[in-house]
Design a protein around this motif. Structure first.
Motif, mmCIF file in Angstrom:
data_model
loop_
_atom_site.group_PDB
_atom_site.id
_atom_site.type_symbol
_atom_site.label_atom_id
_atom_site.label_comp_id
_atom_site.label_asym_id
_atom_site.label_seq_id
_atom_site.Cartn_x
_atom_site.Cartn_y
_atom_site.Cartn_z
ATOM 1 N N TYR A 191 0.821 -1.209 0.000
ATOM 2 C CA TYR A 191 0.000 0.000 0.000
ATOM 3 C C TYR A 191 0.855 1.260 0.000
ATOM 4 O O TYR A 191 2.039 1.240 0.364
ATOM 5 C CB TYR A 191 -0.957 0.015 1.188
ATOM 6 N N PHE A 192 0.228 2.346 -0.427
ATOM 7 C CA PHE A 192 0.814 3.685 -0.445
ATOM 8 C C PHE A 192 0.007 4.524 0.526
ATOM 9 O O PHE A 192 -1.214 4.590 0.419
ATOM 10 C CB PHE A 192 0.734 4.261 -1.863
ATOM 11 N N ALA A 193 0.667 5.160 1.482
ATOM 12 C CA ALA A 193 -0.047 5.900 2.526
ATOM 13 C C ALA A 193 0.510 7.305 2.681
ATOM 14 O O ALA A 193 1.718 7.534 2.545
ATOM 15 C CB ALA A 193 0.039 5.161 3.863
ATOM 16 N N VAL A 194 -0.393 8.233 2.960
ATOM 17 C CA VAL A 194 -0.022 9.611 3.297
ATOM 18 C C VAL A 194 -0.587 9.915 4.674
ATOM 19 O O VAL A 194 -1.771 9.680 4.933
ATOM 20 C CB VAL A 194 -0.575 10.616 2.267
ATOM 21 N N LEU A 195 0.263 10.422 5.571
ATOM 22 C CA LEU A 195 -0.152 10.767 6.923
ATOM 23 C C LEU A 195 0.187 12.230 7.183
ATOM 24 O O LEU A 195 1.284 12.697 6.844
ATOM 25 C CB LEU A 195 0.550 9.885 7.962
ATOM 26 N N ILE A 196 -0.748 12.967 7.782
ATOM 27 C CA ILE A 196 -0.526 14.371 8.118
ATOM 28 C C ILE A 196 -0.732 14.545 9.611
ATOM 29 O O ILE A 196 -1.807 14.254 10.142
ATOM 30 C CB ILE A 196 -1.474 15.296 7.337
ATOM 31 N N ASP A 197 0.309 15.022 10.292
ATOM 32 C CA ASP A 197 0.258 15.290 11.725
ATOM 33 C C ASP A 197 0.143 16.794 11.922
ATOM 34 O O ASP A 197 1.064 17.553 11.579
ATOM 35 C CB ASP A 197 1.530 14.753 12.385
#
Length: 330
Positions: A125-131
């Motif tokens: 999978y390809f994931a983008v996370l924004i904190d």
């Protein structure tokens, strides 16, 4: 191009907008940043190319995050290349430099160094996370790996998770005169206000939306999207990577009929957020018995940062929720 002009564009992301088709984008150039993050490891060329690609993608996406926010791109697969991870730390203050780091985990024994690089990731999978900082819950979006490249995966992510038609064109390579790796790329994206048509139907066998599916219901938008993508298809590797062609000149070459308008560039530097305190915090969930299993024959607990290679050593009695001694400088 003068040396001064070349240096001015190294390690920057330049936002721009094409007014006629109402499309925005960014041009990224990574030089010193890429050298710094790759020099922390001795990656095979195949893995090095994947790290360069994920770093470019992260820089292009990350430019849009707000001050003090963190954006992460993670790729995980079941192939020889198990993990690709990159973090983008937005500037601490207006006009400041953003920070980036990147890292890869791979199985050297399984790696086929003459095969297609993307194929070495396998299924995943390809994931983008924004904190967004303390007191908030991180945003996370995940899509399956698809499309034959990390750039295609990133485009699929935006179509599937954000409903935004998006395109990436990326390149990297080493300069012959210097043992210096450079990378550059362009990201195109339909402006959100121009996307009421973003409810397309997936036309691919995998059932995932693509940019073309989103613009298909609107003939004008579809034509604009096709036109700017044809123009982007004409870009040369040397134009993307530089250093002879400045990003502003590149935009004029590609999109002069689309009235390109540029905004302030964002400077980037290599930077890691690791620290002894963060290591202690990550170990605070363990008991003294657990910490004992981590202790070396020399009577210390060690930890190495996967991103920057920093090495930390701790007295075991200062770690875990049963620590008996207060932390001290190790």
């Amino acid at each position: 191009m003068t040396l001064g002009a070349r240096i001015a564009w190294d390690d920057t992301v330049l936002p721009f907008q094409l007014d006629i088709p109402d499309i925005r984008g960014r041009v990224a150039r990574l030089d010193g940043v890429l050298d710094d993050l790759l020099s922390q490891h001795d990656y095979p060329p195949l893995v090095e190319s994947l790290v360069a690609e994920v770093a470019l993608i992260t820089a292009l996406i990350g430019e849009s995050v707000k001050l003090r926010w963190k954006l992460s791109v993670q790729v995980r697969g079941d192939g020889p290349v198990r993990i690709l991870a990159a973090d983008y730390y937005a500037p601490e203050e207006p006009g400041g430099r953003a920070r980036m780091r990147a890292w890869a985990s791979y199985d050297a024994e399984r790696l086929n160094t003459v095969a297609d690089a993307f194929g070495q990731i396998g299924k995943g999978y390809f994931a983008v996370l924004i904190d967004q900082g303390e007191g908030t819950h991180p945003y996370q979006g995940i899509t399956p790996l698809a499309g034959g490249s990390l750039a295609a995966c990133a485009s699929t992510y935006f179509a599937q998770s954000e409903q935004l038609p998006t395109r990436f064109s990326l390149a990297w390579g080493r300069e012959e005169a210097e043992d210096d790796i450079r990378a550059g790329g362009v990201m195109l994206q339909h402006m959100p206000k121009a996307s009421p048509f973003a409810k397309g139907d997936a036309t691919n066998a995998d059932g995932l939306l693509r940019a073309e599916d989103l613009v298909a219901p609107n003939e004008d938008a579809a034509e604009d999207w096709r036109r700017v993508n044809i123009l982007l298809d004409s870009v040369e590797v040397d134009e993307l990577v530089g250093p002879e062609v400045a990003p502003t000149d590149l935009l004029v070459r590609l999109f002069h009929e689309e009235n390109p308008r540029v905004f302030d560039p964002q400077a980037i530097r290599f930077g890691c957020s690791c620290s002894a305190d963060k290591v202690r915090q990550s170990l605070s969930i363990y008991s003294a018995k657990d910490i004992g299993h981590m202790t070396t024959e020399e009577g210390i607990v060690t930890a190495d940062c996967q991103f920057c290679g920093a090495h930390y050593e701790f007295a075991p009695e200062t770690l875990g929720f049963e620590a008996t001694d207060p932390p001290r400088d190790e």
